[in-house]
Scaffold this active site. Structure first.
Site, PDB file in Angstrom:
ATOM      1  N   THR A 469       0.803  -1.220   0.000  1.00  0.00           N
ATOM      2  CA  THR A 469       0.000   0.000   0.000  1.00  0.00           C
ATOM      3  C   THR A 469       0.838   1.274   0.000  1.00  0.00           C
ATOM      4  OG1 THR A 469       0.018  -0.171   2.390  1.00  0.00           O
ATOM      5  CG2 THR A 469      -1.905  -1.069   1.256  1.00  0.00           C
ATOM      6  N   ASN A 630       1.130  11.036   0.054  1.00  0.00           N
ATOM      7  CA  ASN A 630       2.112  10.698  -0.978  1.00  0.00           C
ATOM      8  C   ASN A 630       1.332  10.544  -2.277  1.00  0.00           C
ATOM      9  OD1 ASN A 630       3.939   9.526  -2.727  1.00  0.00           O
ATOM     10  ND2 ASN A 630       4.579   7.899  -1.313  1.00  0.00           N
ATOM     11  N   GLY A 697      -7.987   7.775   4.686  1.00  0.00           N
ATOM     12  CA  GLY A 697      -7.544   6.607   3.921  1.00  0.00           C
ATOM     13  C   GLY A 697      -8.150   6.603   2.535  1.00  0.00           C
ATOM     14  N   GLU A 700      -9.238   1.805  -0.414  1.00  0.00           N
ATOM     15  CA  GLU A 700     -10.332   0.992  -0.937  1.00  0.00           C
ATOM     16  C   GLU A 700     -11.309   1.757  -1.808  1.00  0.00           C
ATOM     17  OE1 GLU A 700     -11.331  -2.251   2.274  1.00  0.00           O
ATOM     18  OE2 GLU A 700     -10.225  -0.618   3.186  1.00  0.00           O
TER      19      GLU A 700
END
Ligand code: MOS
Length: 739
Positions: A469, A630, A697, A700
């Protein structure tokens, strides 16, 4: 140094990238230790029943054979403690619960001997007909799960007694029943483990998502016989959920090493991975949407029946983070159910609830767009929610409408022509589709240690793993940013159950959970550095007021002088200072807001007029994911997620034969997208740091809704609505008159 640019929000190469591309990163299966034995498993060839006999004579004759274990010759007593994973332990009884269950374990001096001997083990069975089909078993039982809201939710305006009444009062109603099939994670690294016993301690090298969870589960399955179990996962070749807990392969490697007192390596064959490791379960969903003639939703009903094997697995709840949180509606009904079947275990797979749920909801929204004549993007803007319909809570940050507007512009959505005038380009029918993506922005408890060293480097440690990841690089970026040093001077340390407990490497929670914890641990370390500076006799700040000292850009400053932390540590003769922190989302905030990431997908599909072949030819995804740490790794995550969606839409399925055998449980028959299936994918970020979370996050969210965007584009191209995935070409063959 003061003008060092923060690495946050830039393209940062993977810190371990060179090792990986050079083949020097040591994955679990690569590891060799002295005296190692190799194990191979035998799997069942019936779908349900019992073992009546096992003949191992031929296997024992193989040169290098060491031992063979099965239910009648058990390795050791194993437990099936409550918790994640299967509800039985391997090789403890004669029962066959599903096709492809481990029924014997062979141990040998070489991998070849182990595999050869395993192939010679002959098993006889008493077979019973397995229940493998959803048909006739629906509706299932409510998917109520501890720690989650009820699986059945109904919110109604006072004037309606039922959701059916609310739908009946709507001017337009669409009803869409979709089926999404079994999918497999197909991580590049096959599952397995190397287990090493030393005294009463067991060390297991395995591609664990969460080394601490795996260590705890392995020890429990071994009935807590080892005093300690340590799991090491420095490199992990892909997980997508499949390595969240140990499957029987890991348990048996551990049990064999424990019993035989020799290191044991067990790596499943690619075919065995398909049934020993849980899959994404099959789901049937019915979404009913009620709306006004101009497309404003008045009622949403979302019902699901998902496969749940008797051996236990992932209790899929596809509406929780789709219909319950995506569009504004005064009337909402959610019914999430599970259908018990004799199949291999199911498990979470990237967007474990949302991938299926968004396909159902976003397909139904496209059907509503057709029914009302409202443009699909405009329809979604018209139904934009500012509070979640199921809870009434606002979001910490939400810019989904902007994602749709920006995406429509980048993609050129306005060139779309509403049917019935499809675009034809030579032998291709061209269509476009859109879909929304919503995924929880989880922030979980996490602990991090930051060590400042005398050589002016810092070590950032936490027990998470990096299953590809970019988590390892994230630790370096977060450490470099808060300490004001270069990324190269930060050494991440992860993938070890003895490190401070990190957040779950699941639910896209690592970034949001870890970044603030790295900062807190670094502040703790620099506070100790200041303490050392004012108390140590050899420090130039000895006796100074700590309030007059500050830390920035890797340096301690005060009283007109500055020194790097390394310089100070070497001056006073100290090796390091170690800071540690544990953080968690403020529970008050947790009760005040909904936390999600958002995205908008745009897809162009070309369908061959003569062969029906569908090709995805353009894709644009705009993501509202808070602050992006990033951009390079984040881009890869979204591209990877969209590729998952394209595979889900067009290629992947594994039908079950009546006897329970999965028909495509190998990489020859199970289709995954390859480069030729994937167009350039345009990924764009909205720049809205979350006021509560900062970075959210995004691991997904690319998988959520992307399959629906493909299906909606196929409909736009052909006028054919395929509600059962995958959309294979046989479903798109037109009548000759239609070309
Ligand atoms: Mo992931 S499917 O949240 O482990």
């Amino acid at each position: 140094m003061a003008d060092l640019v923060s690495p946050v929000g830039r393209d940062i190469d993977r810190v371990e990238g060179r090792l990986k591309v050079a083949g020097a990163a040591e994955y679990s299966a690569d590891r060799r230790v002295a005296g190692m034995l190799y194990a191979a498993v035998v799997t069942s060839t019936i779908g349900k029943g019992a073992i009546t006999g096992i003949d191992t004579a031929a296997a024992t004759a193989v040169p290098g054979f060491v031992d063979v274990f099965h239910h009648a010759r058990p390795l050791m007593a194993l437990a099936a403690p409550p918790g994640p994973g299967e509800n039985y332990a391997p090789l403890q009884d004669a029962l066959v619960r599903f096709h492809g269950q481990i029924v014997a374990l062979v141990v040998a001096e070489s991998p070849e001997a182990a595999r050869d001997a395993a192939s010679l083990v002959s098993v006889t069975y008493r077979a019973e007909p397995p229940r493998t089909s959803m048909d006739g078993n629906m509706p299932g039982v409510p998917a109520n799960t501890p720690n989650l809201p009820p699986a059945m939710v109904t919110v109604l305006e006072p004037r309606f007694p039922t959701i059916d009444a609310a739908l009946a009062a709507s001017e337009v109603v669409v009803r869409s029943t979709t089926r999404t099939p079994v999918q497999h994670h197909v991580a590049m690294e096959p599952h397995g483990a190397l287990a090493v016993r030393e005294g009463d301690a067991l060390t297991v090298y395995t591609g664990a998502q969460m080394p601490i969870v795996q260590a705890t589960r392995i020890r429990a399955k071994l009935r807590n016989e080892p005093a300690t179990v340590r799991v090491l996962a420095p490199y992990v070749g892909g997980a997508f959920g499949s390595r969240a807990q140990p499957w029987s392969d890991v348990v048996l490697a551990a049990a064999a090493a424990w019993t035989l007192r020799r290191p044991v390596k067990l790596i499943l064959t690619r075919e065995q991975v398909f049934t020993v490791v849980g899959h994404r379960g099959e789901v049937r969903q019915t979404v009913r949407l009620g709306a006004s003639r101009d497309g404003v939703l008045t009622a949403v009903a979302h019902e699901s029946d998902a496969e749940l094997p008797f051996v236990s697995g992932w209790p899929m709840r596809p509406a929780d983070d789709t219909s319950a949180v995506t569009y504004r509606t005064p009337n909402l009904h959610i019914a999430q159910r599970l259908v018990m079947l004799d199949r291999p275990p199911t498990w979470a797979m990237r967007a474990p609830n949302e991938a299926a749920g968004a396909f159902a909801l976003e397909t139904a929204m496209d059907e509503l767009a057709v029914a009302t004549g409202v443009d699909p993007v405009e329809l979604r803007l018209r139904n934009s929610a500012t509070v979640a319909p199921a809870t009434g809570l606002p979001w910490s940050s939400k810019h989904l409408d902007e994602a749709f507007r920006v995406g429509a512009r980048r993609f050129g959505w306005s060139a779309r022509r509403a049917r019935p005038r499809p675009r034809i380009d030579g032998q291709w029918l061209v269509g476009v589709g859109t879909a929304a993506a919503v995924y929880p922005a989880n922030r979980e408890s996490s602990s991090v240690r930051v060590r400042l060293c005398a050589d002016d480097t810092a070590v950032v440690s936490t027990s998470i793993s990096d299953p590809g990841t970019g988590a390892e690089t994230l630790l370096a970026i977060a450490g470099a940013d808060v300490l004001g040093i270069t990324v190269r001077r930060v050494r991440p340390e992860l993938g070890d159950s003895l490190l401070p407990p990190g957040p779950p490497v699941a639910g896209s929670s690592v970034t949001a959970s870890t970044v603030p914890t790295v900062a807190a641990a670094a502040r703790n370390a620099t506070a100790q550095l200041i303490q050392l500076a004012v108390t140590h006799a050899r420090s130039p700040w000895h006796g100074a007021d700590p309030a007059g000292l500050s830390f920035a850009d890797g340096r301690l400053r005060g009283n007109g002088r500055a020194m790097t932390f390394g310089r100070l540590l070497s001056t006073v003769g100290a090796e390091d200072v170690v800071g540690q922190a544990q953080t968690v989302l403020d529970p008050v905030k947790a009760g005040q807001f909904m936390f999600h990431s958002f995205g908008a997908h745009f897809c162009e599909v070309r369908v061959n007029r003569f062969t029906g072949e569908p090709r995805v030819t353009r894709f644009t995804t705009v993501v509202d994911g808070g602050r992006i740490m990033n951009t390079q790794a984040a881009h890869s995550q979204i591209v990877g997620g969209v590729i998952f969606g394209i595979g889900q839409a067009l290629l992947e399925h594994d039908p079950v034969e009546p006897g329970g055998r999965p028909a495509s449980a190998n990489l020859a028959d199970y289709m995954v997208p390859v480069n030729a299936d994937i167009p350039p994918i345009d990924v764009h970020w909205l720049d809205h740091p979350d006021p509560e979370l900062g970075a959210r996050g995004i691991g997904e969210i690319g998988t959520v809704g992307s399959a629906a965007a493909v299906g909606n584009a196929v409909f736009d191209a052909t006028g054919i609505r395929v509600r059962e995935l995958p959309i294979t070409l046989d479903r798109l063959l037109l009548d000759p008159g239609e070309h």
